[in-house]
Every structure is written in structure tokens, then in C-alpha cells.
Design an enzyme around this catalytic site. Sequence first.
Site, mmCIF file in Angstrom:
data_model
loop_
_atom_site.group_PDB
_atom_site.id
_atom_site.type_symbol
_atom_site.label_atom_id
_atom_site.label_comp_id
_atom_site.label_asym_id
_atom_site.label_seq_id
_atom_site.Cartn_x
_atom_site.Cartn_y
_atom_site.Cartn_z
ATOM 1 N N ASP A 280 0.923 -0.832 -0.087
ATOM 2 C CA ASP A 280 -0.093 0.053 0.046
ATOM 3 C C ASP A 280 0.815 1.252 -0.010
ATOM 4 O OD1 ASP A 280 -3.209 0.668 1.516
ATOM 5 O OD2 ASP A 280 -2.273 1.879 -0.096
HETATM 6 C C1 GLC Z 1 -4.481 4.245 -0.060
HETATM 7 C C2 GLC Z 1 -5.157 3.034 0.098
HETATM 8 C C3 GLC Z 1 -5.242 2.111 -0.861
HETATM 9 C C4 GLC Z 1 -5.414 2.536 -2.096
HETATM 10 C C5 GLC Z 1 -4.068 3.278 -2.297
HETATM 11 C C6 GLC Z 1 -3.758 3.871 -3.595
HETATM 12 O O1 GLC Z 1 -3.829 4.619 1.091
HETATM 13 O O2 GLC Z 1 -4.979 2.471 1.489
HETATM 14 O O3 GLC Z 1 -6.612 1.186 -0.430
HETATM 15 O O4 GLC Z 1 -5.755 1.661 -2.929
HETATM 16 O O5 GLC Z 1 -3.512 4.022 -1.180
HETATM 17 O O6 GLC Z 1 -4.648 5.023 -3.785
#
Ligand code: GLC
Length: 749
Positions: A280
Site C-alpha cells: 500500500d
Molecule cells: C490508499 C489506500 C489503498 C489505495 C492506495 C492507492 O492509501 O489504502 O486502498 O488503493 O492508497 O490509492
Amino acid sequence: MKKIIRIAFYYLITIAISVSANTLNDLAIEAKVYDLLSKMTLEEKIGQMSQRNMKGIPVEKWEEAVAAGQIGSFLNAGDWKDKNRIQKIAVKKSRLGIPLIFGRDVIHGYQTMLPIPIGMASSFNPELLEKGSQMAAWEASADGQHWTFAPMIDITRDPRWGRIAETLGEDPYLTSVLGAACVKGFQGDLSDPTTIAACAKHYVGYGAAEGGRDYNTTWIPERELRDVYLPPFKAAAEAGVATFMSAFNDINGIPTSGNYFTLTEILRNEWQFDGFVISDWDAVGEMIDHGFCQDSSEAAFKAVIAGVDIEMESRAYELELQHLLNDKKICEDLINERVANILRIKFRLGLFDNPYNNGKRRNVLLSEKHMQVAREAAIQSAVLLKNENKVLPLSKNQKVAIIGPLANSPVDQMGMWTMDGVADAVITPLAAIKERVGSENVNYVQTLKTSRDISKDKFSNAINAVNNSDVALLFVGEEMILSGEAHCRAFLNLPGVQTELIKEIAKTGKPIVLVMMAGRPLTFHTEAKTSDAILYAWHNGTMGGPALADLLYGKVSPSAKLPVTFPRTVGQVPIYYAHKNTGRPPTPNEEKIPMGTPLDPQGFNSKYLDLDFTPEYPFGFGLTYTTFDYNDLKLSEEKISKCGSVKISATVKNTGDREATEIVQLYIRDRFASVSRPVKELKGFDRVTLKPGESKSVEFDLKACACGFHGLDNQYTVETGKISLWVGPNSHEGLEGAFNIVDACKCCH
Ligand code: GLC
């Protein structure tokens, strides 16, 4: 006879060819992967392991790094023309022409927004989620996206957590079935340019955050991890999901992006997953903040060893992997393994053959067909929680007062994670109802600017409107900004002065219909008592207005059921249906402390002194405009072996005066086991649509192995003993039966 043998022979040959065709295709891709890998420099390999966020930085600023092969993927990569422009640099200017893969959060629709995932889950309809995901993939791929960071299949039992909006509810079985349907809908045949790669996230345990506070610590024993939090991810892997995303949280002190046990021992070794894992956003770098790594070098080391293939946004891989290799802390074979996973998915997506998007399919964006999918989804997502005196459905002849901050709020209606949603395309409940019954029959007073508004200045206007109407339709709940990532709440009540507004309107004596639009279960006990009907619509997407008009005016009956338990108050959290019995189970309605009671009030058991322990609304609960009767429960066997199964059926009858759909649910309870088991577990559900007076037998085929759990050795086990079961309309009621799992059978010894 000869003809039958000839047909069977050709049939077997056909199967053999189809299987070998898939196998041959996979083998061909493996050959391409390792051929390309053998030509790559170490810098190019590390480049494939880096994803950057393009948003807000002009495309040309990235061209040098892409031409040098230093970046393999972008998220938020601008419009389709920008994506083509930077893709041309990767394909034509970089040494080996490895195409970029573009990722985006396509969570519940792309430009045409579906209800938020917890709303979609209320449909208990895997076909609907598959269709909705397919629609989202058509739109996203038309705009040049290759990959979505969805489905989010975290289990949570805590509505304080803002991301409950993004989940498919509290239950592992329901989330497994619906999550796999999303994967199928997004991906279809991955090489088809109208499909996109899916991403099972956030792996794993993210929804167990202590205190319902996002990103917080989780403590999950391995048995609980394997029984509750892992099953939806295993189901997604079995459905062929192309990618996984490691989460922000730590599990028992080990951040998931540095967790070898979950990322390699389970995901790779047990499940044989062969796609790629992305972290993430900055989750690799944040292992320093966790206190799990001293610096980015250790973060890169622990992540690459554990099993993260691509690092999102933080740059530990880009800056540290070369040094780790030079210092012989890691070997190049490990890097090769990580990069092979990435190239495999790029080949399966067909990016090497079709790296560009010609924009010619963009006419599918916001198409009429997609609007109908969104409308049907919003219809099947709205849960009828109360309908006294048959206030619903409404008649077109009634004058309605439409009151509240969410009756005409497109941005709120679309819900969280609406990166590409188009507010101008949203049809609100106000617009839809005016269109349905004529503006002359609608008295609209917004009353509150937002759900958090504390001004009562417009209350009198609202009360006047209600007094001049036959019925009050209150659109209340919480704004979109109060739900989603990092938007957790310590209280679950209606924000602002909405409660006071409802109380004042109740004094008019007019019938009240509450339409709740929210991203989580809210607590509204007193408001519910003063209302005649309650429809929980969630944030229900682009076509939420017409869908609500269809439901409120009876064009269709509500069918949805709650995918999550609704607490009476936040003090009950965590509260969920699949709880343990304990050694001192309470009985309902024990909260009263009898007057004159001596020191110790009644009963020493697991209750509250000041509130009943049961929920406001149980998991699986939802009403409709008719009534259903359950009878004639039948089991095909009283005893089954551990490899056996039992057919369970019940007759459901529509005993009312309107056609409607019932979601029939099957629950079990393993009465006695080597570890205590939940008082109920959902093991099946089926939708049945019945006309007034019509009956249908609904059948489930329950396998003994579906009644298993992870035992003291953390291995999945099926034990002998009594299994109780219920077939009914929700987790609190149903026809009860039982069967026994007897000892091992012939095949499993
Ligand atoms: C965010 C979220 C994740 C998302 C990623 C890209 O912080 O936790 O679910 O897909 O970043 O936006």
C-alpha cells in the site's frame, strides 16, 4: 452404443485440448518472462519494482526516468492521452520496451458510480457485483486503466472504522463469495482489453484495527486469522486475482509489508499465488514509523525478503536494493523472482501486444446501459429496516415534504473513493421524486447545509413544509467525507442537529420516512422509534435517486439484507453475529436493574447493566413490502461422514400482496468442538422471487468440510459431532434443524 462412445471420446479430447491450451498459454508466458528477465539489467529489474504516483506532476517530468527503465508502474496517471504519451516513452525509448502498467482505485464504479461496496454487499447478489465490476472495468479500461486496487475484502466488525464503507461486510463467507465475484467481473479474460487486473486488498487483517482507528495495531491469533480474515483472500486467489496489496497495519507486531508468514508462507507456499504483490502507499517506508525497521535500507530488505514485488510511492527499493545486492545481503535470484511475478501479469494482460489505448471505446463512459446497472445496484442495496402502518410504498397522489441535507447532494450520494465519478451525472432523490410525482407534489426544504450543520435556523421552514404535506421524507445520515480512509468516528450517532430535526418533525404527527444515506452503520434508536419507515440506502451512487424513487413508490420491493451488524450504541462495539457463546451467555432484555435490588443485581452473565446486549438490527436483516413464511424444513441425512454432504431444504411462501425477493440464509453452529465455535456461521444464501401466494422450496447442499475450522494445530479440521442449522430471513431467526458428522469416511480414513 458405438455412437455414445464416439461422442464421449470427442468430448474428452475437447476437454484435454482446452486444458492444454490454457497450460500451453501459461507455459508460453513463462518462457517470455524468463527470456526477458535474462536480458534485463539490475537497474531495469529494480525499475519494474517501483510504482510512482503521477498525479499533479506533468507527464514530461517522468519521461527521463521511464526511458531509463527506472519506473515500471504508475497510479493516478492522468487521462488516457497522458497514459499513451508516457507509455510510448516506455515502449519506444526504454532499452527493452517493457510497457508500464497503470493502476487506479476503481472501487465501486469508474465514472458511473455504483453504491459503495458495503451497499453492494447488502444485495447478497454475486451476479450483481460481478456485473458492476465488469461495468467498471469497461469504463476504466476505455480510459486507459489496466488495473484496479479492488476488491477490498477486509473483514471488520467495527463501524467506527471509516473504511467499513469499502468492505463487503463482517462475514468471511459472504465476503469470500462477493469478493470472488468482483475479481471475475473485473478480470474476465485478462488478455481482453475491456478487462482490468484486480487487486485483493488490504492483505491482511487491516479491518481489525484496535479502537476502530485506521492504520492501528491488530492482534490476531493465527486461528482467528485463518478462520476469519484470510478466507476472502484465499477465495480471491482461487478466483485468479492477478495482484494482492499488502496493508498498512502490523499483525501481532509484524507489519504486513514485512510479513514473511503471510506474504510467502501462506500466499505463495500454501496458496501457490503467482501474480504480484504491491505494497500500500508508502507502507514499506512506514515500517520505519512502526519501529520495525531502522531505515529505508532495512525496510527494503524486510519487504523484498517477505514478498513485496512492487513498492507503491515510497522509494526504498529504488534507493536501497542495489546496495543490498552489492553488500550481498540479498541475492539477484530473489530480485528475479519478484520481477518475474510482475512481468507475468504484464504478459497476461497483453500489455506487450497492446500497450496503448486508442480512446475509441470511451463512449461507454456514463452510457445508458451503465446507468441501468447502477440503478439496479442501488435498488438491490437499500435495506428496509422498518415499515409500520404500511407507510411505504407511497402513493403518487400524496404531497411529500422532502427534508434534509442528503436529498440533493450528488457528491455525498456517490460516496467515498469516487476518483473519477461525475457529479453532474448524478440523479438525486429530490430530482427523481419530482420527476416521478410532479414538482407540485413536492415541498423541499434542505434545512441543513450538511449532515454536520448545527444551525436550526431553517427548522421552522421544514416543519411548515411537513405540515403542508401528507408525509415527510427525511434524507439524513452522514456526508461522504465522514467515511472512508482515515475518516473514523468515535461516535456513531447522526452528526450535527439531525436528531433534533427529526424530533421536531415528529411533533407534527405526520408519517415520517427516514432515508438514511451513510458509509457505515449509524446508531439512531430514538430517531427510529419516532419514524414509521426506515430505508438504509448507504451512499448509493450515480443512480441512487431513481432507485430510491422506484423503491419508495413501490415500482419494486426492497430485497437487501444487512451485511453488517448494527449496534444500539457505540458502547457495544465490537458487536457481530458470529460471536462465541461464552460460559455465561446473557438472555435478551436483561438490562433493567430491578428497583430495590440488593447490592448485586440479577444474574452474573455477559450482559450490560444499562443496555440490552443484542444489536439494533442483526446481520442479514432486511424487510420488504410483503411477508414471507418459512416452513417444511427437510434434511436428506441425519448423519454424514467427514467427506459427506447433506441437502437442506425449506419452503418459502409469499404470504403478502406484492411480488418480492427474499434472500434465504443458511447458518450452522458446531455445538461442541476442540475449540469453541461461534453461535452461528453463514454457510449459504439464495435469492428467491415470489409472487403473492407463491411458494418455492429453497435447497442448500451443505458439505461436511464446510463446517470445519482451524484447530489447535492451526490446521483446517472437520470434527465429529452435532451441527445445528437454521434456514431463515436473518441471523436471528429461522427454522432449526440438526445433523451429526460421524467419524471419518472411506475416502479420508
Ligand atoms: C490508499 C489506500 C489503498 C489505495 C492506495 C492507492 O492509501 O489504502 O486502498 O488503493 O492508497 O490509492
